[in-house]
Motif scaffolding. Structure first.
Motif, PDB file in Angstrom:
ATOM      1  N   VAL A 107       0.832  -1.203   0.000  1.00 25.06           N
ATOM      2  CA  VAL A 107       0.000   0.000   0.000  1.00 25.06           C
ATOM      3  C   VAL A 107       0.865   1.250   0.000  1.00 25.06           C
ATOM      4  O   VAL A 107       0.608   2.207  -0.744  1.00 25.06           O
ATOM      5  CB  VAL A 107      -0.944  -0.005   1.212  1.00 25.06           C
ATOM      6  N   ALA A 108       1.913   1.261   0.819  1.00 28.17           N
ATOM      7  CA  ALA A 108       2.809   2.419   0.874  1.00 28.17           C
ATOM      8  C   ALA A 108       3.515   2.629  -0.456  1.00 28.17           C
ATOM      9  O   ALA A 108       3.620   3.759  -0.951  1.00 28.17           O
ATOM     10  CB  ALA A 108       3.833   2.233   1.998  1.00 28.17           C
ATOM     11  N   LEU A 109       3.986   1.547  -1.058  1.00 23.42           N
ATOM     12  CA  LEU A 109       4.717   1.650  -2.313  1.00 23.42           C
ATOM     13  C   LEU A 109       3.807   2.098  -3.451  1.00 23.42           C
ATOM     14  O   LEU A 109       4.189   2.920  -4.292  1.00 23.42           O
ATOM     15  CB  LEU A 109       5.356   0.298  -2.644  1.00 23.42           C
ATOM     16  N   ALA A 110       2.590   1.579  -3.480  1.00 27.26           N
ATOM     17  CA  ALA A 110       1.672   1.906  -4.566  1.00 27.26           C
ATOM     18  C   ALA A 110       1.126   3.328  -4.445  1.00 27.26           C
ATOM     19  O   ALA A 110       0.892   3.998  -5.453  1.00 27.26           O
ATOM     20  CB  ALA A 110       0.516   0.904  -4.584  1.00 27.26           C
ATOM     21  N   SER A 111       0.934   3.793  -3.220  1.00 27.56           N
ATOM     22  CA  SER A 111       0.340   5.118  -3.034  1.00 27.56           C
ATOM     23  C   SER A 111       1.361   6.240  -3.019  1.00 27.56           C
ATOM     24  O   SER A 111       0.996   7.412  -3.155  1.00 27.56           O
ATOM     25  CB  SER A 111      -0.455   5.146  -1.715  1.00 27.56           C
ATOM     26  N   HIS A 112       2.627   5.920  -2.870  1.00 26.28           N
ATOM     27  CA  HIS A 112       3.651   6.965  -2.763  1.00 26.28           C
ATOM     28  C   HIS A 112       3.692   7.892  -3.978  1.00 26.28           C
ATOM     29  O   HIS A 112       3.735   9.117  -3.809  1.00 26.28           O
ATOM     30  CB  HIS A 112       5.024   6.323  -2.537  1.00 26.28           C
ATOM     31  N   PRO A 113       3.665   7.379  -5.210  1.00 26.35           N
ATOM     32  CA  PRO A 113       3.698   8.301  -6.361  1.00 26.35           C
ATOM     33  C   PRO A 113       2.440   9.148  -6.512  1.00 26.35           C
ATOM     34  O   PRO A 113       2.439  10.104  -7.289  1.00 26.35           O
ATOM     35  CB  PRO A 113       3.853   7.343  -7.567  1.00 26.35           C
ATOM     36  N   LEU A 114       1.380   8.813  -5.794  1.00 28.08           N
ATOM     37  CA  LEU A 114       0.111   9.537  -5.925  1.00 28.08           C
ATOM     38  C   LEU A 114       0.004  10.718  -4.969  1.00 28.08           C
ATOM     39  O   LEU A 114      -1.016  11.412  -4.970  1.00 28.08           O
ATOM     40  CB  LEU A 114      -1.054   8.576  -5.666  1.00 28.08           C
ATOM     41  N   GLN A 115       1.055  10.967  -4.165  1.00 29.85           N
ATOM     42  CA  GLN A 115       0.952  11.971  -3.112  1.00 29.85           C
ATOM     43  C   GLN A 115       0.696  13.361  -3.673  1.00 29.85           C
ATOM     44  O   GLN A 115      -0.140  14.111  -3.157  1.00 29.85           O
ATOM     45  CB  GLN A 115       2.227  11.978  -2.262  1.00 29.85           C
ATOM     46  N   PHE A 116       1.386  13.759  -4.737  1.00 32.85           N
ATOM     47  CA  PHE A 116       1.201  15.090  -5.303  1.00 32.85           C
ATOM     48  C   PHE A 116      -0.234  15.273  -5.795  1.00 32.85           C
ATOM     49  O   PHE A 116      -0.875  16.290  -5.541  1.00 32.85           O
ATOM     50  CB  PHE A 116       2.188  15.324  -6.447  1.00 32.85           C
ATOM     51  N   GLY A 117      -0.749  14.260  -6.492  1.00 35.25           N
ATOM     52  CA  GLY A 117      -2.128  14.321  -6.953  1.00 35.25           C
ATOM     53  C   GLY A 117      -3.121  14.349  -5.810  1.00 35.25           C
ATOM     54  O   GLY A 117      -4.169  14.993  -5.901  1.00 35.25           O
ATOM     55  N   LEU A 118      -2.785  13.670  -4.715  1.00 37.27           N
ATOM     56  CA  LEU A 118      -3.665  13.661  -3.554  1.00 37.27           C
ATOM     57  C   LEU A 118      -3.758  15.055  -2.932  1.00 37.27           C
ATOM     58  O   LEU A 118      -4.847  15.510  -2.565  1.00 37.27           O
ATOM     59  CB  LEU A 118      -3.150  12.653  -2.531  1.00 37.27           C
ATOM     60  N   VAL A 119      -2.627  15.742  -2.830  1.00 41.94           N
ATOM     61  CA  VAL A 119      -2.645  17.106  -2.300  1.00 41.94           C
ATOM     62  C   VAL A 119      -3.454  18.017  -3.222  1.00 41.94           C
ATOM     63  O   VAL A 119      -4.246  18.851  -2.755  1.00 41.94           O
ATOM     64  CB  VAL A 119      -1.206  17.638  -2.133  1.00 41.94           C
ATOM     65  N   GLN A 120      -3.283  17.857  -4.531  1.00 45.17           N
ATOM     66  CA  GLN A 120      -4.059  18.668  -5.462  1.00 45.17           C
ATOM     67  C   GLN A 120      -5.562  18.401  -5.319  1.00 45.17           C
ATOM     68  O   GLN A 120      -6.373  19.332  -5.407  1.00 45.17           O
ATOM     69  CB  GLN A 120      -3.612  18.388  -6.891  1.00 45.17           C
ATOM     70  N   PHE A 121      -5.928  17.152  -5.101  1.00 41.34           N
ATOM     71  CA  PHE A 121      -7.344  16.822  -4.894  1.00 41.34           C
ATOM     72  C   PHE A 121      -7.875  17.529  -3.651  1.00 41.34           C
ATOM     73  O   PHE A 121      -8.981  18.069  -3.659  1.00 41.34           O
ATOM     74  CB  PHE A 121      -7.507  15.310  -4.762  1.00 41.34           C
ATOM     75  N   PHE A 122      -7.096  17.542  -2.574  1.00 42.20           N
ATOM     76  CA  PHE A 122      -7.521  18.219  -1.356  1.00 42.20           C
ATOM     77  C   PHE A 122      -7.548  19.732  -1.544  1.00 42.20           C
ATOM     78  O   PHE A 122      -8.262  20.422  -0.814  1.00 42.20           O
ATOM     79  CB  PHE A 122      -6.583  17.848  -0.205  1.00 42.20           C
ATOM     80  N   GLU A 123      -6.793  20.250  -2.497  1.00 39.53           N
ATOM     81  CA  GLU A 123      -6.837  21.680  -2.788  1.00 39.53           C
ATOM     82  C   GLU A 123      -8.100  22.059  -3.559  1.00 39.53           C
ATOM     83  O   GLU A 123      -8.518  23.215  -3.521  1.00 39.53           O
ATOM     84  CB  GLU A 123      -5.616  22.097  -3.596  1.00 39.53           C
ATOM     85  N   GLY A 124      -8.662  21.098  -4.286  1.00 39.29           N
ATOM     86  CA  GLY A 124      -9.872  21.387  -5.045  1.00 39.29           C
ATOM     87  C   GLY A 124      -9.704  21.319  -6.543  1.00 39.29           C
ATOM     88  O   GLY A 124     -10.566  21.803  -7.278  1.00 39.29           O
ATOM     89  N   TYR A 125      -8.634  20.687  -7.009  1.00 38.77           N
ATOM     90  CA  TYR A 125      -8.464  20.465  -8.444  1.00 38.77           C
ATOM     91  C   TYR A 125      -9.106  19.128  -8.791  1.00 38.77           C
ATOM     92  O   TYR A 125      -8.483  18.076  -8.680  1.00 38.77           O
ATOM     93  CB  TYR A 125      -6.971  20.470  -8.809  1.00 38.77           C
ATOM     94  N   TRP A 126     -10.355  19.192  -9.223  1.00 40.53           N
ATOM     95  CA  TRP A 126     -11.163  17.987  -9.361  1.00 40.53           C
ATOM     96  C   TRP A 126     -11.438  17.581 -10.807  1.00 40.53           C
ATOM     97  O   TRP A 126     -12.268  16.704 -11.057  1.00 40.53           O
ATOM     98  CB  TRP A 126     -12.482  18.187  -8.617  1.00 40.53           C
ATOM     99  N   GLY A 127     -10.806  18.186 -11.745  1.00 43.23           N
ATOM    100  CA  GLY A 127     -10.972  17.759 -13.128  1.00 43.23           C
ATOM    101  C   GLY A 127     -11.952  18.615 -13.899  1.00 43.23           C
ATOM    102  O   GLY A 127     -12.523  19.589 -13.400  1.00 43.23           O
ATOM    103  N   THR A 128     -12.162  18.231 -15.144  1.00 41.09           N
ATOM    104  CA  THR A 128     -12.966  19.032 -16.070  1.00 41.09           C
ATOM    105  C   THR A 128     -14.328  18.423 -16.378  1.00 41.09           C
ATOM    106  O   THR A 128     -15.057  18.943 -17.220  1.00 41.09           O
ATOM    107  CB  THR A 128     -12.198  19.223 -17.387  1.00 41.09           C
ATOM    108  N   SER A 129     -14.696  17.334 -15.716  1.00 41.26           N
ATOM    109  CA  SER A 129     -16.016  16.750 -15.965  1.00 41.26           C
ATOM    110  C   SER A 129     -17.099  17.698 -15.470  1.00 41.26           C
ATOM    111  O   SER A 129     -16.874  18.530 -14.586  1.00 41.26           O
ATOM    112  CB  SER A 129     -16.136  15.396 -15.277  1.00 41.26           C
ATOM    113  N   ALA A 130     -18.289  17.564 -16.015  1.00 40.74           N
ATOM    114  CA  ALA A 130     -19.388  18.455 -15.651  1.00 40.74           C
ATOM    115  C   ALA A 130     -19.726  18.397 -14.156  1.00 40.74           C
ATOM    116  O   ALA A 130     -19.877  19.445 -13.515  1.00 40.74           O
ATOM    117  CB  ALA A 130     -20.623  18.132 -16.502  1.00 40.74           C
ATOM    118  N   PRO A 131     -19.871  17.195 -13.551  1.00 38.63           N
ATOM    119  CA  PRO A 131     -20.157  17.161 -12.110  1.00 38.63           C
ATOM    120  C   PRO A 131     -19.054  17.799 -11.273  1.00 38.63           C
ATOM    121  O   PRO A 131     -19.336  18.503 -10.302  1.00 38.63           O
ATOM    122  CB  PRO A 131     -20.292  15.662 -11.811  1.00 38.63           C
ATOM    123  N   ALA A 132     -17.791  17.548 -11.657  1.00 42.01           N
ATOM    124  CA  ALA A 132     -16.677  18.114 -10.894  1.00 42.01           C
ATOM    125  C   ALA A 132     -16.676  19.633 -10.992  1.00 42.01           C
ATOM    126  O   ALA A 132     -16.469  20.333  -9.996  1.00 42.01           O
ATOM    127  CB  ALA A 132     -15.352  17.539 -11.399  1.00 42.01           C
TER     128      ALA A 132
END
Length: 338
Positions: free
Chosen positions: A70-95
């Motif tokens: 779990v630690a190894l697989a999630s480590h590269p996702l940390q930057f994207g995780l912080v961006q998600f918590f900032e509110g960068y949720w993509g370009t889809s209509a619901p987002a």
């Protein structure tokens, strides 16, 4: 060679520390909690604590291996995780719709607090307290306290409503992204990687420590939220056992609120990095040292264009103060004497 090996070892140590603190430790806690849910037997029947205390050596090995994966697989996702918590949720209509709803909420909240702050400050000025609070009425003291709180809350947002983001964490980070370096014409997003290369170790370490704490808080909040959902999935049929989900939920909430506090300190550390190391950056780039703030802003306008990989920049370089390296051509020339 020894210096190179020492530097490589130091870099490896920092990477290992970051992985251990941000990825490994939260993953161990998360997997242990998931293992606890499984051992209660909630999926197959009535949950019981008796299965939790009955551990075999193979269970410990399983927890260790799953935690590492779990630690190894999630480590590269940390930057994207912080961006998600900032509110960068993509370009889809619901987002985009949900992001707009949240941004409008924060705009209304900011405007209300800003109005309350202005009202309180006007009341304090009208009270004419002078150098002492001895003549202050309870109402004036309440205005002072409220003004301090509203000022702190207002300072957690960017200066321009156009820059607002959907989350509190995103707005705090956006505030510093748009404010740090502005007095000198420096864009922190462009300059920070260069400043980290030339900055003094104490200032760079200050930034790195705050970033590690921010990433740890975000990771903890995310895993706490996932653990809460898993608790509901395991225990939704078992009545009071659902209360177990309050544990990871409170952990997630506290960690998120903590990330907002740390974001302020992280932004401050970036401001310190710019204030104390920008002239080192100019020296490394062989750029002429500015004579005034206006001169520095004019120079940095072109420098930021270069950092953004724009063409047609006009940068004024400082005179070269180094020595001409010896080459076979100039080494063969002998000085002439009369």
């Amino acid at each position: 060679m020894s210096d190179l090996l020492s530097s490589a070892g130091s870099a490896a140590g920092k990477i290992g520390r970051y992985f251990t603190v941000v990825s490994a430790l939260p993953s161990v806690v998360f997997v242990c909690y998931l293992f606890l849910l499984v051992k209660t037997g909630a999926l197959s029947g009535r949950p019981s604590w008796s299965g939790v205390v009955d551990l075999a050596p193979s269970d410990l090995l399983t927890v260790s291996l799953v935690s590492f994966v779990v630690a190894l697989a999630s480590h590269p996702l940390q930057f994207g995780l912080v961006q998600f918590f900032e509110g960068y949720w993509g370009t889809s209509a619901p987002a985009r719709w949900f992001a707009l709803v949240r941004m409008n909420h924060h705009r209304r909240r900011f405007l209300q607090m800003d109005t309350r702050l202005a009202t309180g400050l006007n009341a304090i000025r009208a009270a004419d307290l002078g150098p002492s609070l001895a003549v202050a009425t309870p109402t004036t003291i309440a205005d002072l306290i409220e003004s301090d709180e509203f000022s702190r809350a207002v300072n957690a947002y960017p200066d321009d409503l156009r820059w607002f983001l959907p989350t509190r964490l995103g707005n705090v980070l956006r505030r510093y992204e748009t404010a740090v370096g502005v007095p000198y014409g420096i864009g922190i997003l462009e300059a920070a990687p260069r400043l980290a290369m030339v900055g003094q170790p104490r200032e760079v370490s200050y930034v790195e420590d705050q970033r590690v704490q921010l990433d740890l808080a975000v990771r903890t909040s995310f895993l706490g939220a996932v653990a809460t959902l898993l608790t509901v999935f395991f225990m939704w049929r078992h009545g009071p056992w659902l209360l177990l989900g309050l544990v990871p939920y409170l952990l997630s909430y506290v960690a998120y609120r903590g990330s907002i506090v740390i974001a302020h300190e992280y932004g401050t550390s970036l401001a310190v990095l710019v204030d104390l190391n920008r002239f080192e950056l100019y020296d490394r780039l062989r750029i002429r040292q500015p004579d005034s703030t206006d001169d520095e802003i004019a120079n940095n306008e072109q420098l930021m264009k270069a950092f953004r990989l724009h063409a047609n920049v006009d940068i004024t370089y400082a005179p070269w103060k180094g020595t001409v390296p010896e080459t076979p051509a100039n080494a063969a020339e002998e000085p002439t004497t009369d």
